[in-house]
Design an enzyme around this catalytic site. Structure first.
Site, mmCIF file in Angstrom:
data_model
loop_
_atom_site.group_PDB
_atom_site.id
_atom_site.type_symbol
_atom_site.label_atom_id
_atom_site.label_comp_id
_atom_site.label_asym_id
_atom_site.label_seq_id
_atom_site.Cartn_x
_atom_site.Cartn_y
_atom_site.Cartn_z
ATOM 1 N N GLY A 1 0.813 -1.208 0.000
ATOM 2 C CA GLY A 1 0.000 0.000 0.000
ATOM 3 C C GLY A 1 0.847 1.258 0.000
ATOM 4 N N SER A 2 0.343 2.282 0.646
ATOM 5 C CA SER A 2 0.970 3.610 0.556
ATOM 6 C C SER A 2 2.314 3.713 1.274
ATOM 7 C CB SER A 2 0.012 4.668 1.114
ATOM 8 O OG SER A 2 -1.127 4.771 0.281
#
Length: 671
Positions: free
Chosen positions: A411-412
């Site tokens: 993810g981020s």
């Protein structure tokens, strides 16, 4: 081969003998010794020993006694020589000849050496003078006499122990309990039912143990084993007739918190026995079954000691030790792990399914490596019922799954890495602002239905790198990835170690850019820029990938053993000092101004990046979300902590993970 070796030696002797009128005792002894060195006991008996010897021991006893002792004592080599007579010695045909014989054998307990006189008697055979040997059991082993027993005793080694960097025990030779009953005091039928339930056995099993032939009313009858930390002991002691006897046992003081990392020992399996053939294991041994107990088995195991001794037949005679090889204990191994930090981190996760890793960015040392939830190592070590194993296997939280060995979409948390690659490539200017409108964006109509979505469209324009990190703006990073292009981006990720196995003691699933290592479309490029698509990372790699932001560009090989060399470069030059400073400031602002307020602690400045990775059930459905947070304390920069919690979609996403991490900081710093 032994027969041929003996035959050649014997022929040489006989050829020499053929050059004189009679064979000398020295020539006969030389031929006898040649057969002896080859363990050709049949020839020694039939061709050389005297009738007097044959009257006291038959051929079967002569051969089998020596052959069985060779096997029992593990004789691998023998060296038998004799002291020759002076060259001018004249042998009387009516007088025996005596020679000092030197014997040396290599055994499983070491060498045994001795000297003994051997007598040869002259006899007439086929109208020629020859010589025969007087033999006794002292030529098998020193001082051995008829009727004596030769025995081998084993002295068990102590298994090596595992400790953390501060001397805290992780796997040690401690104590536990043998659980059993005294039959004369164990008479309540209801108590038997309760005991069977507590131990996870049947009442029939207890009955069978109590019906053994040796059992008496006043004797302790063992039924099971129990770890010293098992709370079950208090309940067991309330049952009349039940006793707990202290017994030597492996202990795992940090239990579930270190279970996947340290593992456990247990009875050797048939498969392991086959794998370790010729390494001295038996079906009765224990062996490392999981974790470091298995990885470090060769060093932890040690070697049993052996003693060879004679047990004399004579009444009152003391045993005679012939050879002794002391036991070699296994090694004490110190890990880079900080056990208390591991416990704090594990406890902060509250049994949620996930994983965490902590590394020292200045050395590369791994301070924590854990999978949650864990299991109780002693349950496996002592053996568990099929019912209990099935219960653990069916647990939806999967406590038997080692999550730190697996890889996940990050993810981020990938965004600082994407930014570092863009800045190094010259396509990302951290001060340049980009105007982004709305919650979704696509490059053009060629993308069809694909769009990049951001969570915070309220982010104030223009969006520069710091704002993009604070608001975790997917559109910003997708546009930056498109600017640099697929090949430069993939090349940059490879410089961070993606697509490569980490040089590490344990086997971890390699992080990947994609299934085939390439990016095939602009849509996949966009997804990969913020840690989605086919990208995967294991938790340790994720933690060490943030090292360059603290070290100004260097990533160390992670170490797990204190003896390993620190600060061994794995990757370098991924980010310049100037760009690293930009990213440090951006990650600090992400904590202060962003959506991880739980870790915005007044007295403990923290920098980091959250991340939420969505695992879609299908293209049109929302699926499970895994939450991440990678962080470090900005004042000391002495560790980087990466944590992942599964299924955070209903708990506030990555902010929920930030709460867990905040608890680690608070407990660690006493807040």
């Amino acid at each position: 081969m032994k027969k041929w070796g003996w035959t050649i030696s014997l022929l040489s002797v006989l050829m020499i003998a053929g050059c004189s009128d009679d064979i000398t005792p020295e020539e006969r002894l030389e031929a006898y010794v040649a057969a002896w060195n080859e363990a050709d006991y049949e020839t020694m008996y039939t061709d050389f020993v005297s009738e007097t010897t044959k009257e006291t021991v038959d051929e079967v006893a002569f051969v089998e006694r020596q052959r069985s002792l060779d096997e029992a004592l593990g004789v691998t080599e023998r060296e038998i020589t004799f002291t020759r007579a002076p060259e001018d010695t004249e042998w009387e045909p009516t007088e025996p000849a005596e020679f000092p014989v030197q014997l040396k054998i290599e055994t499983l307990a070491g060498p045994i050496e001795w000297e003994q006189d051997m007598t040869l008697h002259p006899i007439e055979a086929d109208d020629e003078l020859t010589w025969v040997v007087d033999w006794n059991e002292g030529f098998i082993l020193p001082g051995l006499m008829t009727g004596d027993e030769v025995r081998v005793s084993t002295q068990s080694f102590k298994r090596g122990e595992l400790y953390d960097r501060n001397g805290n025990p992780l796997a040690i030779n401690g104590t536990g309990f043998d659980v059993g009953v005294v039959p004369g005091k164990f008479t309540d039928l209801a108590a038997k039912t309760e005991l069977a339930t507590l131990l996870g056995v049947t009442e029939e099993y207890i009955d069978n143990q109590l019906s053994q032939s040796w059992v008496r009313d006043d004797l302790f009858v063992p039924l099971d084993k129990l770890a010293s930390t098992d709370p079950l002991k208090d309940k067991l002691l309330t049952i009349p007739g039940v006793l707990l006897n202290t017994a030597e046992m492996r202990e795992y003081p940090y239990g579930e918190a270190t279970s996947h990392l340290i593992g456990y020992i247990g009875p050797i399996t048939a498969e392991q026995l086959s794998e370790h053939e010729d390494e001295g294991y038996t079906e009765f041994d224990v062996i490392g079954r999981q974790g470091l107990e298995r990885y470090l088995e060769e060093r932890l195991r040690g070697e049993n000691g052996k003693t060879i001794y004679i047990d004399p037949v004579a009444e009152g005679a003391e045993n005679v030790t012939l050879a002794q090889l002391p036991a070699k204990d296994g090694k004490r191994i110190e890990l880079t792990i900080d056990a208390e930090l591991q416990r704090i981190t594990y406890d902060s996760m509250d049994g949620e399914p996930g994983t965490a890793a902590t590394v020292n960015p200045e050395t590369g040392e791994v301070l924590t490596l854990l999978s949650s939830p864990g299991f109780i190592p002693s349950e496996f070590m002592l053996g568990m019922t099929q019912t209990r194993y099935q219960e653990l296997s069916d647990d939806p939280l999967k406590p038997l799954l080692n999550r730190f060995a697996a890889s996940y979409a990050p993810g981020s948390t990938l965004k600082p890495i994407t930014a570092a690659i863009g800045m190094a490539n010259g396509t990302l200017d951290p001060t340049e602002g980009i105007v982004i409108e709305g919650a979704q964006w696509q490059k053009d109509a060629s993308w069809g239905d694909y769009r990049v979505t951001r969570l915070h469209p309220e982010a104030p324009n223009p969006i520069d790198l710091t704002k993009a990190l604070v608001y975790s703006d997917n559109i910003y990073f997708a546009q930056q990835a498109l600017r640099m292009g697929r090949e430069p981006f993939v090349s940059g990720l490879e410089k961070f170690g993606f697509g490569e196995t980490i040089p590490f003691l344990l086997n971890l699933q390699a992080s990947q850019v994609s299934n085939d290592g390439t990016i095939s479309s602009e849509g996949q490029l966009s997804d990969t820029s913020f840690g989605q698509g086919q990208m995967l990372a294991n938790i340790l790699h994720l933690a060490i990938s943030y090292q360059p932001f603290v070290t100004d560009g260097t990533m160390w090989q992670p170490t797990l053993l204190m003896e390993e060399e620190d600060q061994v470069v794995w990757k370098e030059g991924m980010v310049s000092p100037e760009h690293a400073a930009v990213l440090r400031e951006g990650m600090r602002r992400m904590v202060v101004d962003g959506f991880a307020q739980a870790v915005n602690l007044p007295s403990i400045p923290v920098a980091g990046k959250t991340g939420t990775a969505e695992l879609k059930a299908s293209l049109n459905e929302e699926g499970q979300e895994n939450g991440f947070f990678v962080s470090y304390p900005t004042e000391t920069e002495d560790f980087i902590l990466a944590m992942m919690i599964e299924q955070v979609e209903d708990n506030g996403g990555s902010g929920y993970v930030a709460e867990k991490v905040a608890r680690v900081y608070q407990l660690l710093y006493g807040q």
